[in-house]
Design a protein around this motif. Structure first.
Motif, PDB file in Angstrom:
ATOM      1  N   MET A  82      58.246 -12.905  67.712  1.00 28.29           N
ATOM      2  CA  MET A  82      58.533 -13.862  68.774  1.00 28.29           C
ATOM      3  C   MET A  82      57.259 -14.558  69.234  1.00 28.29           C
ATOM      4  N   ALA A  83      56.208 -13.767  69.430  1.00 27.85           N
ATOM      5  CA  ALA A  83      54.936 -14.327  69.880  1.00 27.85           C
ATOM      6  C   ALA A  83      54.363 -15.280  68.838  1.00 27.85           C
ATOM      7  N   THR A  84      54.463 -14.896  67.585  1.00 30.55           N
ATOM      8  CA  THR A  84      53.987 -15.771  66.507  1.00 30.55           C
ATOM      9  C   THR A  84      54.758 -17.082  66.499  1.00 30.55           C
ATOM     10  N   THR A 132      66.203 -16.087  73.180  1.00 28.95           N
ATOM     11  CA  THR A 132      65.683 -16.400  74.512  1.00 28.95           C
ATOM     12  C   THR A 132      64.297 -17.020  74.416  1.00 28.95           C
ATOM     13  N   ALA A 133      63.430 -16.430  73.611  1.00 28.10           N
ATOM     14  CA  ALA A 133      62.069 -16.951  73.444  1.00 28.10           C
ATOM     15  C   ALA A 133      62.064 -18.219  72.601  1.00 28.10           C
ATOM     16  N   ASP A 134      62.819 -18.223  71.507  1.00 25.49           N
ATOM     17  CA  ASP A 134      62.832 -19.387  70.605  1.00 25.49           C
ATOM     18  C   ASP A 134      63.352 -20.635  71.316  1.00 25.49           C
ATOM     19  N   ALA A 135      64.472 -20.480  72.017  1.00 21.82           N
ATOM     20  CA  ALA A 135      65.079 -21.628  72.694  1.00 21.82           C
ATOM     21  C   ALA A 135      64.173 -22.142  73.809  1.00 21.82           C
ATOM     22  N   ALA A 136      63.601 -21.216  74.577  1.00 21.26           N
ATOM     23  CA  ALA A 136      62.693 -21.618  75.649  1.00 21.26           C
ATOM     24  C   ALA A 136      61.510 -22.388  75.090  1.00 21.26           C
TER      25      ALA A 136
END
Length: 420
Positions: A82-84, A132-136
């Motif tokens: 996710m961070a990457t 959640t992370a990708d869409a944000a």
């Protein structure tokens, strides 16, 4: 908590206000926020995995199947991924503010188009907390505010990720309300979100067919979506044998439960005897069940007779429908009747037939001599995608940063006025 209608309306109002601020944010500020969020996700790995453990425990108690639990699970590796992904989005060009087609008109004015955010995007999704992370990330980089409504099965995981997102925004001096997670698991919240036509500009569903059908039926807001992924590969009689085998195997067996996997194989009669027995052997060795038309059954007597319903089914499983066709015309007609307009591919060494296939197949992705599995935002160079659209208005195909923007006309003048 206040009643669901009032709660969701308040979220919508805050998102609308935040959209004006995030829409004019500088690229550097948006990139700082994305990098901050990535750092916070990595630093909070234990917290995220612990929150996810609560969701997994509740999921097992509810009897969620193994596939659902697998999609739900977070690990140190997936947090790192996710961070990457956030850092990769930060490295992408910012589409907002780009002016194209600027040209002088006879009056002396210049007319062009500027790329601008859509505004507020509502994203309704199931299972996968990484959405959640990708869409944000995609909404933030494209200058949009977003309202996230994940599935109840991932509520603790999604909240923990959203906390990192909002902290990263605040640290970069951007409004926290640019990314909001609906914190109730009440299903009525989805219906309320779909009625916020004054606060929300577009809805993006990510999930199963039942979820998308509900959203299509209830939404008062435009929806970017695809319903089915009934993808076809047509092996032409002028196909290269080895290419055809590699492409068909990858399109079907690389991953079964994805929307860009091949569900129907069409084979030209002139090459069927040469290619079908070998291909069928490889497929059955992988455990793929073959459902065949009468002409295919003549060549593969061990296959299961296909029904008419098979041609309109997205299996998302180790099942493949096979039809032998006379040639390109019959293949095009089959695709016209049964395609979900997601992704289709032709395998051929004939340039004219390839060009005709590209021109006449009406799908969001059309390929020549390549696996349908390439229908993906990352593979297309978009960096990431928020989903795939089979619609024809606005975004079509994998929806990345540009798909989350629109264009407006801009006019540059120097005192010109219009005459009679």
């Amino acid at each position: 908590m206040q009643d669901v209608k009032t709660y969701v309306l308040a979220i919508g109002e805050k998102a609308r206000a935040a959209s004006r601020l995030i829409g004019r944010a500088e690229t550097a500020a948006k990139n700082r926020a994305l990098l901050n969020i990535a750092d916070r996700l990595e630093a909070g790995e234990r917290t995220l995995v612990s929150a996810n453990a609560k969701d997994l425990e509740a999921g097992r108690a509810k009897g969620l199947d193994a596939a659902m639990l697998d999609r739900l699970a977070l690990s140190a590796k997936s947090v790192k991924a996710m961070a990457t992904g956030l850092r990769e989005v930060a490295a992408l060009p910012d589409p907002v503010g780009e002016i194209t087609g600027l040209a002088y008109r006879p009056s002396g004015i210049q007319v062009g188009r500027m790329r601008v955010p859509l505004g507020v995007i509502g994203i309704i999704y199931e299972s996968r907390p990484n959405v959640t992370a990708d869409a944000a990330a995609l909404c933030l980089k494209s200058g949009n505010a977003c309202i996230l409504r994940g599935g109840s099965e991932a509520i603790h995981s999604n909240q923990a990720i959203a906390d990192c997102v909002r902290a990263g925004l605040a640290e970069a001096g951007l409004p926290e309300d640019a990314v909001q997670l609906i914190g109730t698991t009440d299903r009525a919240a989805v219906g309320e979100l779909l009625r916020l036509e004054k606060q929300v500009d577009v809805i993006v569903p990510r999930g199963g067919k039942g979820l998308i059908e509900r959203i299509m039926a209830e939404s008062r807001i435009p929806v970017i979506k695809h319903l089915d992924g009934i993808c076809h590969v047509y092996i032409d009689d002028l196909a290269d044998h080895d290419k055809a085998i590699r492409i068909a195997m990858n399109a079907k067996t690389h991953r079964y439960g994805v929307c860009n996997a091949m569900e129907t194989l069409l084979v030209a009669e002139g090459i069927a005897d040469a290619i079908l027995p070998e291909l069928a052997g490889l497929l059955t060795a992988k455990g793929v069940e073959l459902r065949a038309c009468p002409k295919t059954l003549q060549r593969l007597p061990g296959a299961i007779p296909a029904t008419e319903a098979d041609w309109d089914t997205e299996y998302l499983a180790a099942i493949l429908s096979i039809r032998v066709v006379a040639g390109l015309d019959e293949a095009l007609e089959h695709i016209h009747r049964h395609s979900s307009q997601h992704t289709e591919a032709i395998v051929t060494e004939d340039y004219t037939r390839a060009r005709r296939f590209l021109r006449e197949v009406d799908s969001s992705s059309v390929m020549v001599n390549a696996s349908t599995r390439f229908a993906d935002g990352f593979e297309y160079g978009l960096g990431a995608e928020i989903g795939i659209s089979t619609d024809k208005l606005h975004a079509r195909g994998p929806v990345g940063l540009e798909g989350l923007t629109t264009q407006k006309f801009v006019v540059l003048g120097d005192g010109q006025v219009r005459g009679s």
